[in-house]
Design an enzyme around this catalytic site. Structure first.
Site, PDB file in Angstrom:
ATOM      1  N   ARG A   1      55.817  59.329  45.680  1.00 41.59           N
ATOM      2  CA  ARG A   1      55.321  59.276  47.398  1.00 41.59           C
ATOM      3  C   ARG A   1      56.838  58.352  47.204  1.00 41.59           C
ATOM      4  O   ARG A   1      57.398  57.995  46.568  1.00 41.59           O
ATOM      5  CB  ARG A   1      53.989  58.579  48.268  1.00 41.59           C
ATOM      6  CG  ARG A   1      54.815  56.872  47.289  1.00 41.59           C
ATOM      7  CD  ARG A   1      53.614  56.388  47.972  1.00 41.59           C
ATOM      8  NE  ARG A   1      53.295  55.047  47.025  1.00 41.59           N
ATOM      9  CZ  ARG A   1      52.285  54.177  46.509  1.00 41.59           C
ATOM     10  NH1 ARG A   1      51.951  55.933  45.779  1.00 41.59           N
ATOM     11  NH2 ARG A   1      52.859  53.339  45.814  1.00 41.59           N
TER      12      ARG A   1
ATOM     13  N   GLU B   1      55.648  54.332  36.281  1.00 42.66           N
ATOM     14  CA  GLU B   1      55.372  52.681  36.173  1.00 42.66           C
ATOM     15  C   GLU B   1      55.589  52.692  35.180  1.00 42.66           C
ATOM     16  O   GLU B   1      54.147  53.770  34.167  1.00 42.66           O
ATOM     17  CB  GLU B   1      53.777  52.757  37.545  1.00 42.66           C
ATOM     18  CG  GLU B   1      54.352  52.278  38.848  1.00 42.66           C
ATOM     19  CD  GLU B   1      52.667  51.938  39.289  1.00 42.66           C
ATOM     20  OE1 GLU B   1      53.004  52.368  40.195  1.00 42.66           O
ATOM     21  OE2 GLU B   1      51.438  52.018  38.464  1.00 42.66           O
TER      22      GLU B   1
HETATM   23  C1  MV4 Z   1      46.819  47.537  32.621  1.00 41.52           C
HETATM   24  C2  MV4 Z   1      46.955  45.583  32.235  1.00 41.52           C
HETATM   25  C3  MV4 Z   1      46.535  45.705  31.337  1.00 41.52           C
HETATM   26  N1  MV4 Z   1      46.472  46.890  30.051  1.00 41.52           N
HETATM   27  N2  MV4 Z   1      46.275  48.413  31.305  1.00 41.52           N
HETATM   28  C4  MV4 Z   1      46.966  47.380  36.870  1.00 41.52           C
HETATM   29  C5  MV4 Z   1      46.951  48.651  38.152  1.00 41.52           C
HETATM   30  C6  MV4 Z   1      46.703  49.791  37.857  1.00 41.52           C
HETATM   31  N3  MV4 Z   1      47.603  50.657  38.087  1.00 41.52           N
HETATM   32  C7  MV4 Z   1      46.696  49.210  35.986  1.00 41.52           C
HETATM   33  N4  MV4 Z   1      47.061  47.831  36.358  1.00 41.52           N
HETATM   34  C8  MV4 Z   1      47.075  47.039  34.724  1.00 41.52           C
HETATM   35  N5  MV4 Z   1      47.167  47.986  33.742  1.00 41.52           N
HETATM   36  C9  MV4 Z   1      46.241  47.850  30.215  1.00 41.52           C
HETATM   37  N6  MV4 Z   1      46.023  48.392  29.148  1.00 41.52           N
HETATM   38  C10 MV4 Z   1      47.280  45.252  33.116  1.00 41.52           C
HETATM   39  C11 MV4 Z   1      47.439  45.930  34.653  1.00 41.52           C
HETATM   40  C12 MV4 Z   1      47.904  44.960  35.539  1.00 41.52           C
HETATM   41  C13 MV4 Z   1      48.448  45.093  35.876  1.00 41.52           C
HETATM   42  C14 MV4 Z   1      49.634  46.019  36.294  1.00 41.52           C
HETATM   43  C15 MV4 Z   1      50.435  46.192  37.157  1.00 41.52           C
HETATM   44  C16 MV4 Z   1      50.812  45.270  38.192  1.00 41.52           C
HETATM   45  C17 MV4 Z   1      49.867  44.281  38.235  1.00 41.52           C
HETATM   46  C18 MV4 Z   1      49.060  44.097  37.113  1.00 41.52           C
HETATM   47  C19 MV4 Z   1      47.968  43.584  37.347  1.00 41.52           C
HETATM   48  C20 MV4 Z   1      46.976  42.448  36.564  1.00 41.52           C
HETATM   49  C21 MV4 Z   1      46.407  44.114  35.656  1.00 41.52           C
END
Ligand code: MV4
Length: 448
Positions: free
Chosen positions: A292, A275
């Protein structure tokens, strides 16, 4: 090749795995809770074993009971599907002890990617770009505040045991740091029994774009292009598509190569997903690796015309992969049809499906375990079907999806179909102009 695979899962993914096993001439064993007695995976498998009461903790998550079913049926491999035990390193270890092949990566690989700061450290070593931030867990609130000051606000605090958004806090200014730090630690301690927190620069309005990869037991790895999963609500994906409307050919190649680097560096065995977050300037950063098969693997299958479950089984059986990369030749979109009332904050709508008509026709695929008369148990997740459309272009694919959504009839419970219909009409979505915050400003209109 395996003679008999036990499927440690339920619902549409259990059926999906049974179908491929059939085509490969492999016998199948379904396991089921008493709530799933009437499920199609139970009927379509060659054998079925009841493993307990409705609660997942006493059935689909109960390792002892699944191993008892292995002993009774003499299965020589286990497919975990997604969710439940799919990323449980201990389960993969127990399979090894029992001499039954876990169809997936090794326990070490699951563990390494399951701990998010370890995964990040590994990616730095592999030469994969990561989001700027701490290289280690934060040792104190003071250290965290200093790092935040150095990289500049906004920042995000993340739980190392988290993933999928749990235990995450965004901090916009120094005076809010300590409060968020305390909350992030409490939350992750309560949710995971681990209060390890790290810090990153907060990427605003990012896209979530993930690359499908595969690696075999001989160190070969390949990528199978990307999926754009930016359309999600409260960390639940609702729509996925491939290719991403945001990627250039150049970026697709660069992200594919980064994903292969990640896969090869850990000698990854199985299919997996790397991802990335992609910012508005098209910089991409590693976020997590899923070890997975995912719900949305189907969009990749449609655009590269390839059976990913078959690939998982072949890799587990020790068959080498070809090593070539796959690029999309078609466009595919998946709408997750959940039994939820979109007008009541997407509240689950369990109950009996009184009538069911699946969309059909050219370029339409529906993966589902439900039928007219099916009782949706309240114990598990609310996804009842995946509607996937495929066409030569994104525009044609959206038109086909609109047609397929009009044909999709479910009575007895509320579904996410009205949401998808509105999304497919949305100008921003149609223009490919969206990011992970897209649905925050999405006003649901009454159904016409
Ligand atoms: C972030 C981000 C912005 N900046 N990291 C959300 C799930 C987790 N896997 C990490 N996520 C995020 N990390 C940084 N440094 C924003 C998100 C995030 C997000 C990421 C993917 C899909 C949807 C999301 C919804 C809100 C925040």
């Amino acid at each position: 090749m395996f003679k008999k695979i036990l499927i440690a899962n339920r619902g549409e993914i259990a059926l999906r795995i049974i179908r491929t096993c059939r085509e490969m001439g492999i016998k199948t064993v379904a396991v089921y809770s008493t709530a799933d007695r009437e499920s199609l995976h139970v009927r379509f498998a060659d054998e079925a074993v009841c493993i307990g009461p409705p609660s997942s903790a006493q059935s689909y998550l109960e390792i002892k009971r699944i191993m008892a079913a292995v002993e009774i049926t003499n299965a020589d491999a286990i497919h975990p599907g997604y969710g439940f035990l799919a990323e449980n390193a201990e389960f993969a270890e127990v399979c090894n002890e029992y001499g039954v092949k876990f169809i997936g990566p090794t326990p070490e690989q699951i563990r390494r990617m399951g701990d998010k700061i370890t995964a990040k450290e590994t990616m730095i070593a592999a030469g994969v770009p990561v989001i700027p931030g701490s290289k280690d867990l934060l040792k104190s609130v003071e250290e965290g505040m200093q790092l935040a000051e150095d990289m500049g606000y906004p920042i995000i605090l993340k739980a190392t045991a988290g993933g999928g958004g749990k235990g995450m806090r965004v901090v916009w200014k120094a005076e809010d740091f300590e409060d968020n730090w305390n909350k992030a630690r409490q939350e992750s301690k309560a949710a995971f029994g681990n209060d390890g927190i790290y810090i990153e620069k907060f990427i605003e309005e990012p896209r979530h774009i993930e690359v499908q990869v595969a690696g075999d037991q001989f160190g070969n790895a390949c990528h199978m292009s990307e999926r754009d999963c930016s359309i999600q609500r409260r960390h639940q994906k609702l729509v996925e598509e491939s290719p991403s409307p945001f990627l250039t050919e150049e970026l697709r190649i660069a992200m594919g190569e980064a994903a292969i680097k990640a896969t090869k560096f850990i000698n990854y065995e199985g299919v997996g997903t790397v991802e990335f977050l992609v910012d508005k300037h098209r910089n991409f950063y590693f976020m997590e690796m899923n070890t997975r098969i995912q719900v949305e693997h189907t969009v990749t299958e449609e655009v590269i015309d390839f059976d990913l479950i078959k690939e998982q089984i072949k890799i587990a059986a020790g068959i080498p992969i070809s090593g070539q990369n796959y690029f999309p030749t078609m466009h595919a979109i998946e709408c997750r049809i959940n039994a939820e009332d979109v007008y009541k904050d997407f509240r689950p709508s369990a109950g009996k499906i009184t009538s069911f008509h699946s969309s059909k026709g050219h370029g339409v695929r529906v993966d589902t375990h439900v039928y007219a008369g099916y009782m949706i148990p309240p114990y598990y997740d609310s996804m009842i079907a995946k509607l996937i459309c495929r066409a030569r272009t994104r525009e044609e694919c959206i038109v086909k999806m609109q047609r397929a959504l009009d044909e999709f009839i479910v009575e007895g419970v509320k579904t996410t179909v009205p949401f998808h219909k509105q999304l497919m009409r949305d100008e921003g979505f149609r223009a490919g102009n969206f990011h992970t915050g897209f649905l925050e400003g999405f006003d649901l209109q009454p159904e016409d």
